[in-house]
Motif scaffolding. Structure first.
Motif, PDB file in Angstrom:
ATOM      1  N   LEU A 202       0.729  -1.172   0.059  1.00  0.00           N
ATOM      2  CA  LEU A 202      -0.214   0.286  -0.019  1.00  0.00           C
ATOM      3  C   LEU A 202       0.683   1.363  -0.009  1.00  0.00           C
ATOM      4  CD1 LEU A 202      -2.812  -0.981   2.497  1.00  0.00           C
ATOM      5  CD2 LEU A 202      -2.954  -0.692   0.120  1.00  0.00           C
ATOM      6  N   PHE A 203       2.251   1.242   0.574  1.00  0.00           N
ATOM      7  CA  PHE A 203       2.768   2.452   0.718  1.00  0.00           C
ATOM      8  C   PHE A 203       3.558   2.668  -0.451  1.00  0.00           C
ATOM      9  CE2 PHE A 203       2.097   1.352   5.137  1.00  0.00           C
ATOM     10  CZ  PHE A 203       1.308   2.290   5.510  1.00  0.00           C
ATOM     11  N   GLU A 204       3.647   1.818  -1.388  1.00  0.00           N
ATOM     12  CA  GLU A 204       4.324   1.932  -2.845  1.00  0.00           C
ATOM     13  C   GLU A 204       3.584   3.246  -3.546  1.00  0.00           C
ATOM     14  OE1 GLU A 204       4.745  -1.562  -5.018  1.00  0.00           O
ATOM     15  OE2 GLU A 204       5.308  -2.700  -3.297  1.00  0.00           O
ATOM     16  N   ARG A 205       4.723   3.785  -4.168  1.00  0.00           N
ATOM     17  CA  ARG A 205       3.959   4.891  -5.086  1.00  0.00           C
ATOM     18  C   ARG A 205       3.002   4.263  -6.206  1.00  0.00           C
ATOM     19  NH1 ARG A 205       9.463   8.597  -4.966  1.00  0.00           N
ATOM     20  NH2 ARG A 205       9.351   8.479  -2.628  1.00  0.00           N
ATOM     21  N   PHE A 206       1.810   4.897  -6.088  1.00  0.00           N
ATOM     22  CA  PHE A 206       0.783   4.749  -7.382  1.00  0.00           C
ATOM     23  C   PHE A 206       0.322   3.200  -7.047  1.00  0.00           C
ATOM     24  CE2 PHE A 206       3.505   7.515  -9.963  1.00  0.00           C
ATOM     25  CZ  PHE A 206       2.328   8.616  -9.979  1.00  0.00           C
ATOM     26  N   TYR A 207       0.603   2.494  -6.003  1.00  0.00           N
ATOM     27  CA  TYR A 207      -0.190   1.399  -5.683  1.00  0.00           C
ATOM     28  C   TYR A 207      -1.514   1.610  -5.267  1.00  0.00           C
ATOM     29  CZ  TYR A 207      -0.732  -3.666  -4.961  1.00  0.00           C
ATOM     30  OH  TYR A 207      -1.444  -4.840  -4.678  1.00  0.00           O
ATOM     31  N   ARG A 208      -2.493   0.704  -5.925  1.00  0.00           N
ATOM     32  CA  ARG A 208      -3.956   1.257  -5.655  1.00  0.00           C
ATOM     33  C   ARG A 208      -4.675  -0.303  -5.711  1.00  0.00           C
ATOM     34  NH1 ARG A 208      -3.408   5.301  -9.974  1.00  0.00           N
ATOM     35  NH2 ARG A 208      -4.634   7.292  -9.180  1.00  0.00           N
ATOM     36  N   VAL A 209      -5.430  -0.683  -4.998  1.00  0.00           N
ATOM     37  CA  VAL A 209      -5.948  -1.903  -4.640  1.00  0.00           C
ATOM     38  C   VAL A 209      -7.136  -1.886  -6.108  1.00  0.00           C
ATOM     39  CG1 VAL A 209      -7.588  -3.507  -3.767  1.00  0.00           C
ATOM     40  CG2 VAL A 209      -5.984  -2.276  -2.263  1.00  0.00           C
ATOM     41  N   ASP A 210      -7.760  -0.897  -6.301  1.00  0.00           N
ATOM     42  CA  ASP A 210      -8.534  -0.916  -7.395  1.00  0.00           C
ATOM     43  C   ASP A 210      -8.196   0.428  -8.277  1.00  0.00           C
ATOM     44  OD1 ASP A 210     -10.559  -0.387  -9.250  1.00  0.00           O
ATOM     45  OD2 ASP A 210     -12.306  -1.358  -7.855  1.00  0.00           O
ATOM     46  N   LYS A 211      -7.445   0.307  -9.205  1.00  0.00           N
ATOM     47  CA  LYS A 211      -7.023   1.694  -9.812  1.00  0.00           C
ATOM     48  C   LYS A 211      -8.134   2.653 -10.196  1.00  0.00           C
ATOM     49  CE  LYS A 211      -2.761   0.944 -12.036  1.00  0.00           C
ATOM     50  NZ  LYS A 211      -1.762   1.462 -11.017  1.00  0.00           N
ATOM     51  N   ALA A 212      -9.351   1.899 -11.096  1.00  0.00           N
ATOM     52  CA  ALA A 212     -10.426   2.471 -11.592  1.00  0.00           C
ATOM     53  C   ALA A 212     -11.259   3.386 -10.344  1.00  0.00           C
ATOM     54  CB  ALA A 212     -11.286   1.578 -12.457  1.00  0.00           C
ATOM     55  N   ARG A 213     -11.348   2.637  -9.155  1.00  0.00           N
ATOM     56  CA  ARG A 213     -12.184   3.137  -8.253  1.00  0.00           C
ATOM     57  C   ARG A 213     -11.366   4.339  -7.600  1.00  0.00           C
ATOM     58  NH1 ARG A 213     -15.955   1.318  -4.119  1.00  0.00           N
ATOM     59  NH2 ARG A 213     -15.830  -0.667  -5.172  1.00  0.00           N
ATOM     60  N   SER A 214     -10.169   4.281  -7.394  1.00  0.00           N
ATOM     61  CA  SER A 214      -9.210   5.320  -7.114  1.00  0.00           C
ATOM     62  C   SER A 214      -9.305   6.588  -7.902  1.00  0.00           C
ATOM     63  CB  SER A 214      -7.803   4.770  -6.695  1.00  0.00           C
ATOM     64  OG  SER A 214      -6.959   6.082  -6.596  1.00  0.00           O
ATOM     65  N   ARG A 215      -9.096   6.376  -9.231  1.00  0.00           N
ATOM     66  CA  ARG A 215      -9.237   7.525  -9.942  1.00  0.00           C
ATOM     67  C   ARG A 215     -10.545   8.131  -9.900  1.00  0.00           C
ATOM     68  NH1 ARG A 215      -6.629   4.589 -14.229  1.00  0.00           N
ATOM     69  NH2 ARG A 215      -4.438   4.799 -13.984  1.00  0.00           N
ATOM     70  N   GLU A 216     -11.803   7.419  -9.858  1.00  0.00           N
ATOM     71  CA  GLU A 216     -12.873   7.790  -9.816  1.00  0.00           C
ATOM     72  C   GLU A 216     -12.973   8.677  -8.769  1.00  0.00           C
ATOM     73  OE1 GLU A 216     -17.165   5.565  -9.467  1.00  0.00           O
ATOM     74  OE2 GLU A 216     -15.660   4.765 -10.813  1.00  0.00           O
ATOM     75  N   LEU A 217     -12.608   8.250  -7.638  1.00  0.00           N
ATOM     76  CA  LEU A 217     -12.847   8.931  -6.478  1.00  0.00           C
ATOM     77  C   LEU A 217     -11.540  10.324  -6.213  1.00  0.00           C
ATOM     78  CD1 LEU A 217     -13.401   5.966  -4.030  1.00  0.00           C
ATOM     79  CD2 LEU A 217     -15.100   7.537  -4.819  1.00  0.00           C
ATOM     80  N   GLY A 218     -11.018  10.450  -7.351  1.00  0.00           N
ATOM     81  CA  GLY A 218      -9.975  11.551  -7.197  1.00  0.00           C
ATOM     82  C   GLY A 218      -8.644  11.271  -6.681  1.00  0.00           C
ATOM     83  N   GLY A 219      -8.430  10.028  -6.450  1.00  0.00           N
ATOM     84  CA  GLY A 219      -6.913   9.858  -5.746  1.00  0.00           C
ATOM     85  C   GLY A 219      -5.769   9.567  -6.740  1.00  0.00           C
ATOM     86  N   THR A 220      -4.798  10.132  -6.127  1.00  0.00           N
ATOM     87  CA  THR A 220      -3.593  10.215  -7.226  1.00  0.00           C
ATOM     88  C   THR A 220      -2.915   8.696  -6.864  1.00  0.00           C
ATOM     89  OG1 THR A 220      -2.048  11.127  -5.498  1.00  0.00           O
ATOM     90  CG2 THR A 220      -3.246  12.586  -7.024  1.00  0.00           C
ATOM     91  N   GLY A 221      -2.942   7.997  -5.643  1.00  0.00           N
ATOM     92  CA  GLY A 221      -2.367   6.907  -5.635  1.00  0.00           C
ATOM     93  C   GLY A 221      -1.107   7.146  -4.933  1.00  0.00           C
TER      94      GLY A 221
END
Ligand code: ADP
Length: 261
Positions: A202-221
């Motif tokens: 989780l602490f890795e840069r750009f690591y997201r469990v669900d990329k699409a969901r994170s982006r949709e919610l405005g996250g940069t990862g």
């Protein structure tokens, strides 16, 4: 492994053998791969909003501009995609300042109970918009020597994750306590949780469990990597416990001001 060899001769100039150097390059290769992956991620993350900005602007220039409602809608999209790029670049610049130890710290004695409570108040509206309960409980005073703005940034980031990744009507609890040596901030949600296999990354840069969901919610990862670097710069630690489908707990530990210990 990487091997290098050279023949060597004895005093008469006769071939006597070869010297071989075998190097373990797995570490080096790993770093190299991480760097390549990072560049690929940054490019992709910037390209996505840029493509969208270009195509909406082109459509406007091609005539959509004549319709006021469409124009308004399209400009709204352009603005929000530009905001996403702005967030990403800001996060990248901060990561780079942290990497190169150029971040400016303004550390002072701070009551982290009050700091956390103030951060919770700032996020109350976001929780309310999802009909979530957001509660706070803390001791009277827990004094740490920290940069309050940076630690507030960490708390707000973790809280906004808790709100983002917890469904409507969920529950988020924030607790501040201390043990013998450290002030402890716990942010607990009963949201979607994180699969066990993803937790170590989780602490890795750009690591997201669900990329699409994170982006949709405005996250940069990048939020958790920044949070971890800030906490480490205070000689603290940040840990995550989670169960998929049950919820997540983020624990931030910061050393107490010496006199308090
Ligand atoms: P993002 O901008 O995607 O939120 P972060 O670095 O803040 O990036 O978090 C990395 C990933 O960790 C998120 O994409 C999400 O998959 C997961 N995550 C973080 N906090 C939570 C939480 N409270 N509940 C569930 N998943 C979470």
């Amino acid at each position: 492994f990487h091997a290098n060899y050279a023949p060597f001769k004895d005093e008469k100039g006769e071939k006597a053998g070869i010297v071989m150097v075998i190097q373990d390059i797995t570490e080096r290769q790993k770093l190299d791969n991480m760097r390549k992956e990072f560049v690929a991620n940054v490019s992709h993350e910037l390209k996505t909003p840029l493509t969208s900005i270009k195509s909406y602007t082109e459509t406007l220039l091609d005539g959509a501009l004549d319709d006021k409602e469409i124009t308004k809608h399209f400009l709204g999209v352009v603005k929000s995609e530009a905001d996403r790029m702005d967030r990403l670049v800001r996060d990248l610049l901060q990561l780079s300042r942290l990497d190169y130890k150029r971040e400016h710290w303004n550390k002072k004695e701070t009551n982290i109970v009050k700091l956390t409570e103030d951060s919770v108040l700032k996020m109350r509206i976001n929780a309310k918009n999802k009909n979530q309960t957001l509660s706070f409980k803390g001791e009277e005073r827990v004094i740490c020597f920290i940069d309050p703005d940076k630690i507030e940034q960490v708390i707000i980031n973790i809280l906004s994750n808790a709100i983002k990744y917890t469904p409507e009507n969920g529950e988020i609890k924030v607790l501040v306590e201390k043990d013998e040596f450290r002030g402890i901030i716990r942010i607990i949600d009963n949201g979607m949780g994180i699969p066990e296999k993803d937790i170590p990354r989780l602490f890795e840069r750009f690591y997201r469990v669900d990329k699409a969901r994170s982006r949709e919610l405005g996250g940069t990862g990048l939020g958790l990597s920044i949070a971890q670097q800030i906490v480490k710069a205070h000689e603290g630690e940040i840990n995550i416990k989670s169960k998929e489908g049950e919820g997540t707990e983020v624990i931030i530990k910061l050393p107490l001001k010496e006199k308090e210990v």
